[in-house]
Design a protein around this motif. Structure first.
Motif, mmCIF file in Angstrom:
data_model
loop_
_atom_site.group_PDB
_atom_site.id
_atom_site.type_symbol
_atom_site.label_atom_id
_atom_site.label_comp_id
_atom_site.label_asym_id
_atom_site.label_seq_id
_atom_site.Cartn_x
_atom_site.Cartn_y
_atom_site.Cartn_z
ATOM 1 N N LEU A 39 9.755 8.255 -4.863
ATOM 2 C CA LEU A 39 11.113 7.774 -4.635
ATOM 3 C C LEU A 39 11.438 7.729 -3.148
ATOM 4 O O LEU A 39 12.136 6.825 -2.679
ATOM 5 N N ALA A 40 10.941 8.713 -2.395
ATOM 6 C CA ALA A 40 11.236 8.772 -0.962
ATOM 7 C C ALA A 40 10.608 7.597 -0.203
ATOM 8 O O ALA A 40 11.177 7.101 0.769
ATOM 9 N N VAL A 41 9.416 7.151 -0.647
ATOM 10 C CA VAL A 41 8.788 5.988 -0.004
ATOM 11 C C VAL A 41 9.669 4.759 -0.175
ATOM 12 O O VAL A 41 9.888 3.994 0.763
ATOM 13 N N LYS A 42 10.205 4.572 -1.388
ATOM 14 C CA LYS A 42 11.012 3.383 -1.669
ATOM 15 C C LYS A 42 12.376 3.477 -1.012
ATOM 16 O O LYS A 42 13.018 2.453 -0.753
ATOM 17 N N THR A 43 12.868 4.702 -0.705
ATOM 18 C CA THR A 43 14.262 4.863 -0.242
ATOM 19 C C THR A 43 14.605 4.132 1.058
ATOM 20 O O THR A 43 15.647 3.440 1.054
ATOM 21 N N PRO A 44 13.936 4.178 2.170
ATOM 22 C CA PRO A 44 12.798 5.006 2.576
ATOM 23 C C PRO A 44 13.287 6.222 3.363
ATOM 24 O O PRO A 44 14.219 6.138 4.152
ATOM 25 N N MET A 45 12.627 7.349 3.152
ATOM 26 C CA MET A 45 12.967 8.588 3.850
ATOM 27 C C MET A 45 11.991 8.809 4.998
ATOM 28 O O MET A 45 10.797 8.586 4.838
ATOM 29 N N TRP A 46 12.504 9.236 6.142
ATOM 30 C CA TRP A 46 11.622 9.635 7.242
ATOM 31 C C TRP A 46 10.787 10.819 6.759
ATOM 32 O O TRP A 46 11.304 11.717 6.108
ATOM 33 N N LEU A 71 0.822 -1.209 0.000
ATOM 34 C CA LEU A 71 0.000 0.000 0.000
ATOM 35 C C LEU A 71 0.858 1.263 0.000
ATOM 36 O O LEU A 71 0.609 2.205 -0.756
ATOM 37 N N TYR A 72 1.872 1.290 0.853
ATOM 38 C CA TYR A 72 2.764 2.459 0.896
ATOM 39 C C TYR A 72 3.415 2.695 -0.462
ATOM 40 O O TYR A 72 3.413 3.809 -0.990
ATOM 41 N N THR A 73 4.001 1.642 -1.022
ATOM 42 C CA THR A 73 4.770 1.808 -2.257
ATOM 43 C C THR A 73 3.864 2.101 -3.451
ATOM 44 O O THR A 73 4.234 2.887 -4.322
ATOM 45 N N LEU A 74 2.684 1.493 -3.497
ATOM 46 C CA LEU A 74 1.773 1.771 -4.614
ATOM 47 C C LEU A 74 1.242 3.196 -4.567
ATOM 48 O O LEU A 74 1.149 3.871 -5.599
ATOM 49 N N LEU A 75 0.882 3.668 -3.370
ATOM 50 C CA LEU A 75 0.379 5.036 -3.258
ATOM 51 C C LEU A 75 1.455 6.046 -3.652
ATOM 52 O O LEU A 75 1.185 7.031 -4.350
ATOM 53 N N GLY A 76 2.691 5.787 -3.226
ATOM 54 C CA GLY A 76 3.787 6.661 -3.630
ATOM 55 C C GLY A 76 4.012 6.625 -5.126
ATOM 56 O O GLY A 76 4.306 7.651 -5.757
#
Length: 515
Positions: free
Chosen positions: A228-235, A176-181
């Protein structure tokens, strides 16, 4: 060379289809499950050999030049092309992906994670490899997006079907996180393509944002940067990562940390820095601020997990450490200088080697003890791994000190160059702000040393107890881990191996495609 790169990207997909088909009578052997696992080792081994041959044939005198290129029209109406190529930025990531996938396939041949049929496992592993390799090889924005998304489904199933406790929840959170990003990222990629009239990444990088207004660049950086930040992942977009790592099987954690996290930072370097320089210039201070918060946050989370009585999970701790390490990568990118970006690319490779090794080792400790809970492992005085399985304990201590950035090992150079990049950021960026970011990040290195040394103290040391000896490192484990140890030492003692590849390509990228 042209054929070889296409071979590297496509063959894993063909291998995945072959893994699902019934094996020919002569190849079944006595154990069909072992036969399909052997197929996985063979295909990933062939890809690794091809990647090494590609690296050997690479023109090292001109690493900024796109090599082994394929450029075929695919969707003429949108000017979408099957455009492949590698330079000094993408080649190390391509070889790292091929190496880690082969080591995971080899490890799984001897230590298959508990779960459904090995056929599906091998097929998913190969699809994951193909998507990751394609991400680092494609030079078209829409193809990049397709490759970027291609890895999500196999990783979801690897976690959901072969994972541990709470695997379903962790897998759903990951997807869900990665798809939404990714939805937001696609809008940004389309905006660039439609406003500039092309999706070709080389042409866009050469144009260096001149065909895009500043407002378009700012919107594009915001949209693409979120994905990109979701996949990195960035705070603070990292919260899917600890759950995914904790639930994933050992090889899933190795590939997630060693390869998939690199796709996000690679996108920052390959797409946003050269194509939208004005937008990156606007957001660079904010990116650096989020990066240093991630460094401190990740370190504090690890210190909380390693504290006695906290019931901290060792796999979860390594996952949180990745948030901190990737913060250094983002800080180097945010400096927008050759020094900082080279440091980010070096830290990417170092993190893949070291954290991949750490997850292998933590998986081995969990297999032997039956748990990764630090309090259960260490008891009152420590797990005494040095005494019970000395080779395993020594390797864990080596990986821990490499992770904390000990000079002479790979982890040192990336973080140091990222800090140097922040010391003197690109023209137009606030130097006092970046000096502040550099100071906070430098403090983060002390916190990293603190929690890693506490891990060594609690897991490796301790009083000798009246307990049976644990099985020490097995032959197949040596085979899977030795390349990571050797490359960690090589990159630490001879950083020019990597920097000689990345620096000319980075200089050209930041100069708007001019060597």
């Amino acid at each position: 060379m042209q054929f070889l790169l296409a071979f590297i990207v496509v063959i894993p997909l063909i291998g995945a289809v072959a893994a699902l088909l019934p094996a020919p009578p002569g190849l079944k052997g006595k154990n069909p499950d072992q036969a399909v696992l052997r197929h996985g080792v063979t295909v990933t081994g062939a890809i690794l050999v091809a990647a090494i041959v590609l690296a050997a044939g690479f023109d090292h005198d001109h690493p900024s030049k796109m090599q082994a290129t394929t450029d075929i029209s695919w969707i003429p109406a949108l000017d979408v092309r099957i455009h492949l190529g590698i330079d000094g930025i993408s080649l190390p990531l391509l070889v790292l992906t091929a190496l880690l996938t082969f080591l995971c396939a080899l490890y799984s041949y001897f230590k298959m994670p508990a779960g459904p049929s090995p056929k599906a496992f091998v097929a998913l592993l190969l699809v994951l490899e193909s998507g990751t390799l394609a991400t680092f090889a494609v030079l078209d924005l829409l193809l990049f997006f397709l490759a970027f998304e291609m890895v999500l489904i196999p990783m979801y199933f690897l976690i959901a079907r072969w994972g541990g406790a709470k695997k379903q929840a962790a897998a759903w959170k990951f997807i869900l996180y990665t798809l939404l990003g990714s939805v937001v990222m696609l809008l940004g990629l389309l905006l660039i393509g439609l406003k500039s009239g092309t999706f070709d990444m080389v042409a866009l990088a050469t144009d260096n944002g001149r065909g895009l207004t500043s407002s378009v660049q700012v919107i594009a950086v915001l949209a693409i940067g979120v994905g990109l930040a979701v996949k990195t992942p960035m705070w603070p977009l990292h919260s899917w990562l600890p759950d995914a790592h904790t639930a994933a099987p050992t090889v899933g954690s190795v590939l997630l940390a060693g390869v998939l996290l690199k796709m996000g930072t690679y996108g920052f370097v390959r797409i946003l820095l050269p194509i939208t320089p004005d937008g990156m210039h606007t957001f660079a201070p904010y990116l650096a601020a989020f990066a240093v918060v991630g460094i401190i946050y990740g370190s504090l989370a690890c210190l909380a997990l390693v504290r006695p009585g906290s019931k901290g999970d060792l796999k979860r701790l390594i996952a949180y450490s990745s948030v901190g390490h990737m913060g250094f990568v983002l800080l180097g990118i945010a400096s927008m200088t050759p020094t900082g970006v080279n440091g980010a690319l070096f830290a990417n490779i170092a993190h893949g080697l070291i954290t991949g090794l750490l997850f292998f080792l933590v998986g081995a400790v969990k297999d032997r003890y039956g748990t990764a809970d630090l309090d259960t492992l260490s008891g009152a005085t420590g797990a005494a791994l040095y005494g019970r399985a000395p080779r395993l304990g020594g390797l864990l201590a080596f990986a821990a000190v490499a992770s904390l950035g000990l000079p002479g090992l790979a982890g040192f150079w990336g973080e140091m160059l990222a800090l140097f990049g922040s010391f003197d950021p690109a023209e137009g960026l606030s130097r006092p702000a970046f000096l502040t970011f550099m100071s906070i990040a430098a403090f983060g290195t002390l916190l990293t040393a603190a929690y890693m040394l506490m891990v060594v103290r609690r897991v490796c040391m301790g009083e000798k107890r009246e307990e049976p000896q644990l099985a020490d490192v097995q032959t197949y484990e040596f085979a899977a881990w030795t390349p990571l140890v050797a490359l960690t030492v090589l990159a630490g003692l001879w950083p020019a191996v990597l920097l000689g590849l990345t620096d000319p390509a980075v200089q050209k990228l930041l100069a708007g495609g001019k060597s």
